[in-house]
Design a protein around this motif. Structure first.
Motif, PDB file in Angstrom:
ATOM      1  N   ASP A   1       1.267  -1.054  -0.222  1.00 13.99           N
ATOM      2  CA  ASP A   1       0.099   0.063   0.098  1.00 13.99           C
ATOM      3  C   ASP A   1       0.655   1.342   0.059  1.00 13.99           C
ATOM      4  O   ASP A   1       0.756   2.058  -0.811  1.00 13.99           O
ATOM      5  CB  ASP A   1      -0.886  -0.210   1.435  1.00 13.99           C
ATOM      6  CG  ASP A   1      -0.559  -0.024   2.549  1.00 13.99           C
ATOM      7  OD1 ASP A   1       0.692  -0.747   2.428  1.00 13.99           O
ATOM      8  OD2 ASP A   1      -0.606  -0.187   3.313  1.00 13.99           O
TER       9      ASP A   1
ATOM     10  N   LEU B   1      -3.918   1.024   4.134  1.00 16.29           N
ATOM     11  CA  LEU B   1      -4.502  -0.223   4.703  1.00 16.29           C
ATOM     12  C   LEU B   1      -4.491   0.560   6.185  1.00 16.29           C
ATOM     13  O   LEU B   1      -3.266   0.370   6.939  1.00 16.29           O
ATOM     14  CB  LEU B   1      -4.020  -1.413   4.666  1.00 16.29           C
ATOM     15  CG  LEU B   1      -4.865  -2.729   5.109  1.00 16.29           C
ATOM     16  CD1 LEU B   1      -6.075  -2.743   4.331  1.00 16.29           C
ATOM     17  CD2 LEU B   1      -4.171  -3.781   4.586  1.00 16.29           C
TER      18      LEU B   1
ATOM     19  N   SER C   1     -10.185  -0.118   0.592  1.00 15.32           N
ATOM     20  CA  SER C   1      -8.964  -0.792   0.892  1.00 15.32           C
ATOM     21  C   SER C   1      -8.238  -2.047   0.942  1.00 15.32           C
ATOM     22  O   SER C   1      -6.675  -2.587   1.021  1.00 15.32           O
ATOM     23  CB  SER C   1      -8.284   0.538   2.146  1.00 15.32           C
ATOM     24  OG  SER C   1      -9.054  -0.326   3.106  1.00 15.32           O
TER      25      SER C   1
END
Length: 462
Positions: free
Chosen positions: A335, A342, A430
């Motif tokens: 991420d 996240l 996410s």
């Protein structure tokens, strides 16, 4: 970092996801945004839609040689993730692209930017007209379960390669002149571009690339053939770890520690790579990475202890060590490299921790398989899964290697099933994007091993 999008309200979400969902929905209402519809319920492809046993595999599904090993998709998988039925084993390995399941937003589909959008799409983009396949000169392990990936963007590959070499030479003085060939042969630019195709910029890619090179330097110089030894490894790793997780000491002793971070190439690399990383990452992402690096170092120490005592572990013990001494720190930052976050409470969910562990385990057994002949040719005894299987289960070298392929395939199946289960239970944008990023990383890692013929070759077992 930008939030990748809104999530629908769903009463069956785990507590952390429900809390996060309520927060973003409240924000949406406050700003007059519409809430996406159609995601509140995970839908299942009817069983009758699955192909009959022995029928051709649906477009996009991977097929591999071993009989009796079939895709396992759990009940409740979201719409778009095909239900799998047993497929007749072909006479040779046949691979096709990973299905675009709909349980995660798409990453890039080519060299353009359309796939970079983190917004959930109601309909996934169409698959390529021609199935992807391994490059002509790739190393093919018969029976191995894997997914081909698009060729990495050559412009990004070249740029990352130039930047990482400049960093290694000019910023951290990572290696002497006679190591240059091995550094170039590692092909780290192609590796990282394949693993992170959704990185918004080359700067984001460089965050992962520096960390990868630094981790490799620690492994080579502290643990492996380029000066490494199990003797005293714990002390070296502890001091190196303080380059990631800084020491807070007294004014009298702090300067000596700070100076020590420049004492050798691994510490210089760790210090510099981490400085770049924390500029791009949130505090939560940085702390997550430090935790996974501590896991990695613990795995190094277990393997070193077995080496010092000439202990060959049981197979389950070896797999336990490999859950720590593995690639997990790389996909865990997907991420950060993708330019989003996240949230920590969602990352900490047991289901996500299982997905990450299985991804790291499967990826690391890939390394055992492709580096097998390289390690056998190196001085000393190298611990890898085929070697442990041969010793502990009294198998021939060939049978042990083939059994290791089966272990990898089982781990991959479990990883994909766990990902689908988590996506169905917690369809927060996410989470979905992160799961897709981890899956892409797993595939990119295999691609790099399969195509790096400078480093790897296969045993003559077929």
């Amino acid at each position: 970092m930008p939030d990748p999008g809104l999530s629908p309200l769903q009463s069956s979400l785990p507590g952390a996801a429900a809390s996060f969902t309520a927060r973003v929905l409240a924000d949406a209402a406050a700003h007059g945004h519409a809430v996406p519809q159609g995601l509140a319920e995970a839908r299942t492809v009817p069983a009758e839609a699955a192909p009959e046993p022995g029928a051709a595999a649906p477009t996009g599904l991977p097929v591999e040689a071993p009989a009796g090993i079939h895709p396992r998709i759990p009940a409740g998988a979201p719409l778009g993730l095909p239900a799998a039925a047993p497929v007749a084993a072909p006479s040779a390995v046949v691979t096709a692209p990973r299905p675009d399941p709909g349980w995660v937003p798409r990453g890039p589909s080519g060299l353009g930017t359309a796939g970079l959008s983190p917004v959930f799409r109601a309909e996934p983009p169409a698959l390529p007209a021609e199935p992807l396949a391994a490059p002509a000169d790739a190393l093919i392990i018969p029976g191995l379960y894997w997914h081909p990936v698009p060729e990495p963007d050559p412009v990004r590959v070249e740029e990352v390669g130039l930047r990482i070499k400049s960093w290694a030479l000019d910023e951290v003085q990572l290696y002497p002149d006679d190591w240059e060939g091995d550094f170039d042969g590692f092909q780290v630019g192609r590796y990282m571009v394949a693993c992170h195709p959704d990185a918004p910029t080359v700067d984001h890619l460089m965050v992962a690339t520096r960390l990868m090179v630094a981790e490799n330097a620690v492994d080579d110089c502290y643990c492996e053939d380029l000066g490494g030894s199990p003797v005293g490894l714990g002390g070296r790793l502890l001091l190196a770890h303080t380059a990631l997780d800084p020491l807070y000491s007294t004014a009298e002793y702090q300067p000596a520690w700070a100076e020590s971070l420049h004492a050798d190439a691994p510490r210089r690399a760790y210090r510099s790579a981490m400085e770049y990383f924390v500029r791009q990452a949130t505090p939560s992402q940085a702390d997550r990475f430090r935790h996974d690096m501590a896991r990695l170092h613990l795995g190094y120490l277990a393997e070193a202890a077995w080496d010092e005592t000439n202990h060959v572990p049981e197979v389950w013990e070896y797999l336990a060590m490999r859950q720590f001494n593995n690639f997990r720190p790389c996909p865990t930052i997907t991420d950060t490299v993708g330019g989003y976050e996240l949230p920590a409470d969602l990352h900490a969910q047991p289901g996500m921790q299982r997905v990450l562990a299985l991804a790291g385990n499967a990826s690391t057994i890939v390394n055992d398989l492709y580096s097998y002949t390289k390690e056998l040719a190196s001085p000393g005894r190298h611990m890898n899964l085929p070697v442990v299987l041969a010793d502990r289960e009294s198998l021939s070298e060939k049978d042990a290697y083939l059994k290791a392929v089966e272990v990898h395939n089982d781990l991959m199946r479990d990883f994909e099933a766990a990902s689908a289960e988590l996506a169905a239970a917690c369809p927060v944008p996410s989470v979905l994007r992160f799961l897709r990023g981890v899956a892409v990383w797993v595939d990119g890692n295999h691609y790099w091993h399969q195509t790096n013929t400078y480093r790897y070759s296969l045993p003559d077992f077929w």
